[in-house]
Structures are given as C-alpha cells and as structure tokens.
Scaffold this motif. Structure first.
Motif, PDB file in Angstrom:
ATOM      1  N   SER A 142      30.502  63.001 106.293  1.00  0.00           N
ATOM      2  CA  SER A 142      31.610  62.953 105.347  1.00  0.00           C
ATOM      3  C   SER A 142      31.629  64.209 104.492  1.00  0.00           C
ATOM      4  CB  SER A 142      31.481  61.725 104.438  1.00  0.00           C
ATOM      5  OG  SER A 142      32.405  61.778 103.376  1.00  0.00           O
ATOM      6  N   PHE A 143      32.844  64.728 104.238  1.00  0.00           N
ATOM      7  CA  PHE A 143      33.035  65.786 103.246  1.00  0.00           C
ATOM      8  C   PHE A 143      33.973  65.249 102.183  1.00  0.00           C
ATOM      9  CE2 PHE A 143      35.553  69.248 101.443  1.00  0.00           C
ATOM     10  CZ  PHE A 143      34.532  69.997 100.878  1.00  0.00           C
ATOM     11  N   GLU A 144      33.597  65.435 100.908  1.00  0.00           N
ATOM     12  CA  GLU A 144      34.408  64.917  99.801  1.00  0.00           C
ATOM     13  C   GLU A 144      34.579  65.964  98.721  1.00  0.00           C
ATOM     14  OE1 GLU A 144      33.972  60.840  98.536  1.00  0.00           O
ATOM     15  OE2 GLU A 144      33.791  61.457  96.433  1.00  0.00           O
ATOM     16  N   ALA A 145      35.790  66.041  98.181  1.00  0.00           N
ATOM     17  CA  ALA A 145      36.088  66.882  97.028  1.00  0.00           C
ATOM     18  C   ALA A 145      36.640  65.993  95.927  1.00  0.00           C
ATOM     19  CB  ALA A 145      37.102  67.962  97.390  1.00  0.00           C
ATOM     20  N   SER A 146      36.215  66.230  94.677  1.00  0.00           N
ATOM     21  CA  SER A 146      36.683  65.420  93.558  1.00  0.00           C
ATOM     22  C   SER A 146      36.752  66.270  92.296  1.00  0.00           C
ATOM     23  CB  SER A 146      35.750  64.221  93.319  1.00  0.00           C
ATOM     24  OG  SER A 146      34.470  64.653  92.894  1.00  0.00           O
ATOM     25  N   GLN A 147      37.482  65.747  91.328  1.00  0.00           N
ATOM     26  CA  GLN A 147      37.540  66.376  90.012  1.00  0.00           C
ATOM     27  C   GLN A 147      37.521  65.295  88.943  1.00  0.00           C
ATOM     28  OE1 GLN A 147      41.166  68.167  87.958  1.00  0.00           O
ATOM     29  NE2 GLN A 147      40.073  70.041  88.522  1.00  0.00           N
ATOM     30  N   THR A 148      36.648  65.463  87.958  1.00  0.00           N
ATOM     31  CA  THR A 148      36.595  64.581  86.801  1.00  0.00           C
ATOM     32  C   THR A 148      37.249  65.278  85.619  1.00  0.00           C
ATOM     33  OG1 THR A 148      34.528  63.596  87.571  1.00  0.00           O
ATOM     34  CG2 THR A 148      35.087  63.279  85.257  1.00  0.00           C
ATOM     35  N   ARG A 149      38.159  64.578  84.944  1.00  0.00           N
ATOM     36  CA  ARG A 149      38.872  65.109  83.786  1.00  0.00           C
ATOM     37  C   ARG A 149      38.553  64.197  82.599  1.00  0.00           C
ATOM     38  NH1 ARG A 149      43.202  68.389  85.300  1.00  0.00           N
ATOM     39  NH2 ARG A 149      44.340  67.795  83.392  1.00  0.00           N
ATOM     40  N   THR A 150      37.776  64.706  81.649  1.00  0.00           N
ATOM     41  CA  THR A 150      37.338  63.923  80.506  1.00  0.00           C
ATOM     42  C   THR A 150      37.954  64.480  79.234  1.00  0.00           C
ATOM     43  OG1 THR A 150      35.226  63.502  81.617  1.00  0.00           O
ATOM     44  CG2 THR A 150      35.347  62.989  79.275  1.00  0.00           C
ATOM     45  N   LEU A 151      38.731  63.635  78.552  1.00  0.00           N
ATOM     46  CA  LEU A 151      39.380  64.018  77.301  1.00  0.00           C
ATOM     47  C   LEU A 151      38.598  63.421  76.140  1.00  0.00           C
ATOM     48  CD1 LEU A 151      41.822  65.329  75.853  1.00  0.00           C
ATOM     49  CD2 LEU A 151      42.989  63.115  76.078  1.00  0.00           C
ATOM     50  N   TYR A 152      38.121  64.285  75.236  1.00  0.00           N
ATOM     51  CA  TYR A 152      37.332  63.849  74.086  1.00  0.00           C
ATOM     52  C   TYR A 152      38.200  63.817  72.831  1.00  0.00           C
ATOM     53  CZ  TYR A 152      33.242  64.696  77.020  1.00  0.00           C
ATOM     54  OH  TYR A 152      32.316  64.663  78.028  1.00  0.00           O
ATOM     55  N   VAL A 153      37.920  62.862  71.949  1.00  0.00           N
ATOM     56  CA  VAL A 153      38.650  62.761  70.697  1.00  0.00           C
ATOM     57  C   VAL A 153      38.335  63.969  69.822  1.00  0.00           C
ATOM     58  CG1 VAL A 153      38.971  61.409  68.586  1.00  0.00           C
ATOM     59  CG2 VAL A 153      38.637  60.248  70.782  1.00  0.00           C
ATOM     60  N   GLY A 154      39.342  64.771  69.555  1.00  0.00           N
ATOM     61  CA  GLY A 154      39.201  65.912  68.648  1.00  0.00           C
ATOM     62  C   GLY A 154      38.590  67.157  69.233  1.00  0.00           C
ATOM     63  N   SER A 155      38.159  67.128  70.516  1.00  0.00           N
ATOM     64  CA  SER A 155      37.493  68.327  71.059  1.00  0.00           C
ATOM     65  C   SER A 155      37.998  68.726  72.441  1.00  0.00           C
ATOM     66  CB  SER A 155      35.978  68.130  71.091  1.00  0.00           C
ATOM     67  OG  SER A 155      35.633  66.994  71.861  1.00  0.00           O
ATOM     68  N   GLY A 156      39.122  68.171  72.879  1.00  0.00           N
ATOM     69  CA  GLY A 156      39.781  68.703  74.060  1.00  0.00           C
ATOM     70  C   GLY A 156      39.320  68.129  75.382  1.00  0.00           C
TER      71      GLY A 156
END
Length: 304
Positions: free
Chosen positions: A275-289
């Motif tokens: 298996s080959f996998e590509a992913s992206q995690t997008r984490t939004l923090y309160v007050g810090s982007g």
C-alpha cells in the motif's frame, strides 16, 4: 481466534485476541506486548453476549489504512476509536430474508485523559467511568451485490473531577452504502459533549478562568469511498474532522482537526498486500493559527 464448545440453548462460544508490540518506548529490547482488541462471545440464533476490549459500541467502523496502525486511522479527526473494556448484548430481528435490525446495548468503560487538565485538578480526576451505549443497525440487501446499513447510536456517561459530575452525551450515526459490488461508501457522524472519553480530542472538559468546569461541545465524523477495481487492486479515499466549540476552549487548544488521505492497495499474492498512502493533517489552534502536517507511507502487510 478460537471456537469453543456449545452451551445451553444451542449457544456457541467463540473469541479472538489481537496484540502488537506498540507498548514501551520503542528502544532496543524494550518493545512491550500490548493488547489491542479482544472478545469472548456466546452466540445463539438471534442473540449474542460479548465481553472484551474493543472500539466504542457506537463507533464500530474503521477507515481502511495500512499507514496508521498504532492507533486507529483518523484518531482525533472524527473516528471515536478508543479500545476499552466493555460488555454488550446484541439482538437480531429479521424483516424477511432481505432486511433486518441489529440492536446492541452495553456498558463501555471510558478513559478520562489528564493531558489537558490543569495540574491542580489531576488528583481529583476519576481515571475511568462506566457508560451506557446503544446502537441500532437497520440493514437491507438488494440482490447479491448491493447493500445499505444505517445505524444511529448513543453514549451516556459522567466524568468526575474536583467533586463535580460533568456529563458526556454523544449521538452517532454510521453507515455503509454499497450500490455495486466494486464500490463502498462508509462513515460516521457524531455530535455531543465531552467526546474525549471515547477517543476524541483530549480536551473534553473546559477549565476557563472564573468559570465552573464544564463539558466541551464537539461535532465530527469521517467518510470513505472505496473502489475495488480488480480482485487485486483497490483505492480508498477518506477524510474526517473534529470541530470543538471555540467558546468552550482556552488559548492554544485545538479548535478543529482535519485529516484527508488516499491510498492504493495491491495484493501481490494471496498473503501479501502493498500500500502507498498520502495524507495531510490540518490543525487549527485557538488564537495561534493553522498547522499543516503532510505524511507519506509505504506499507507491506503479510496476512497470517
């Protein structure tokens, strides 16, 4: 996996035990055996009683991935995954040969994380609590290849900290839609408060200045499309998120956590999958982007 003897009423005993070496710090000679999931089942024609350790009753489905194995895929991003002790009863009802209902009710032991709790409150936190859960799966079969499963569920428990009882209330809905033999659409949605006790983000309780401790409201879920192109080749595209109410959170907490991923799996032989996998995690923090974390994985699995 094992098969046991028959018991009263024609019931059949069976069970399973899955372990890995994910425990310990991972240094040389210190890979500890860890229990993942286990079950002991007694099944009759229309009733099954089970005890063991598994995902929450309200969240049995999983995204398909060989890249995320230490914990379930989409942990903290819509998948309530936490493996924990539980006992459940399942009752099956048939509506003819092509439709039915699976009703499950049981007790699940929550895990109260102290990661986001201020130091002065940690000693007063109860580490685990019993909860009541239920899930009711309606299914319909259309010929040999097409199928629909829709399952609402609920979770009810209390977190005990600093002499207070903080509620955890979660409503869930999971599904499988198979319009053709080669295509699946699966996923889950949940909404409620204090979802961290089931494997959500570890910030289910709010400790804001000059306010009483209260539960954090959250909503989330995940979805996956699977295409089985051939007997050997399949494609999976999935994503999920958990969105916690910003007004319940302090500065620096996670307002929203999202993951998008896709993989291709090819069966090299009867027992070997690549298996080959590509992913992206997008984490939004309160007050810090916003913080982005891409990930690329190549995995080879051997099926025993």
């Amino acid at each position: 996996e094992f098969q046991g003897p028959e018991v009263f009423g024609g019931g059949k005993v069976s069970g399973s035990l899955y372990m890995d070496f994910w425990g310990g710090p991972g240094t040389a000679l210190n890979q500890l055996v860890r229990l993942r999931v286990a079950s002991l089942d007694v099944a009759w024609k229309n009733t099954t009683f089970s005890v063991g350790q598994d995902k929450p009753i309200v969240a049995p489905r999983e995204p398909t991935s060989l890249a995320q194995i230490g914990v379930s895929p989409l942990t903290g991003a819509g998948n309530l995954w936490l493996w924990a002790p539980q006992a459940r009863v399942e009752q099956r009802f048939g509506f003819g040969e092509q439709a039915g209902l699976r009703a499950q009710v049981g007790v699940y032991v929550t895990s109260e994380s102290s990661n986001s709790i201020p130091a002065e409150y940690r000693a007063s936190l109860s580490g685990s609590r019993p909860s009541l859960e239920g899930r009711f799966e309606f299914w319909r079969q259309f010929g040999d290849d097409r199928r629909i499963e829709i399952a609402p569920g609920f979770h009810v428990s209390e977190s005990h900290v600093n002499g207070l009882s903080i509620p955890s209330r979660v409503f869930s809905l999971d599904w499988l839609i198979r319009p053709a033999e080669m295509l699946d659409f699966t996923g889950q949605f949940f909404a409620g408060q204090n979802a961290g006790v089931l494997g959500g983000l570890h910030q289910g309780l709010a400790f804001l200045p000059n306010e009483q401790i209260h539960a954090v409201s959250a909503a989330g879920g995940w979805a996956q499309f699977t295409l089985r192109a051939t007997r050997r080749l399949s494609f999976n595209v999935y994503g999920g998120q958990e969105d916690d109410r910003n007004s319940d959170l302090s500065f620096g907490a996670i307002a929203k956590n999202q993951v998008y991923a896709g993989n291709v799996m090819y069966r090299l032989g009867s027992n070997v999958i690549m298996s080959f996998e590509a992913s992206q995690t997008r984490t939004l923090y309160v007050g810090s982007g916003l913080r982005l974390n891409p990930h690329y994985d190549l995995a080879i699995a051997y099926l025993f």
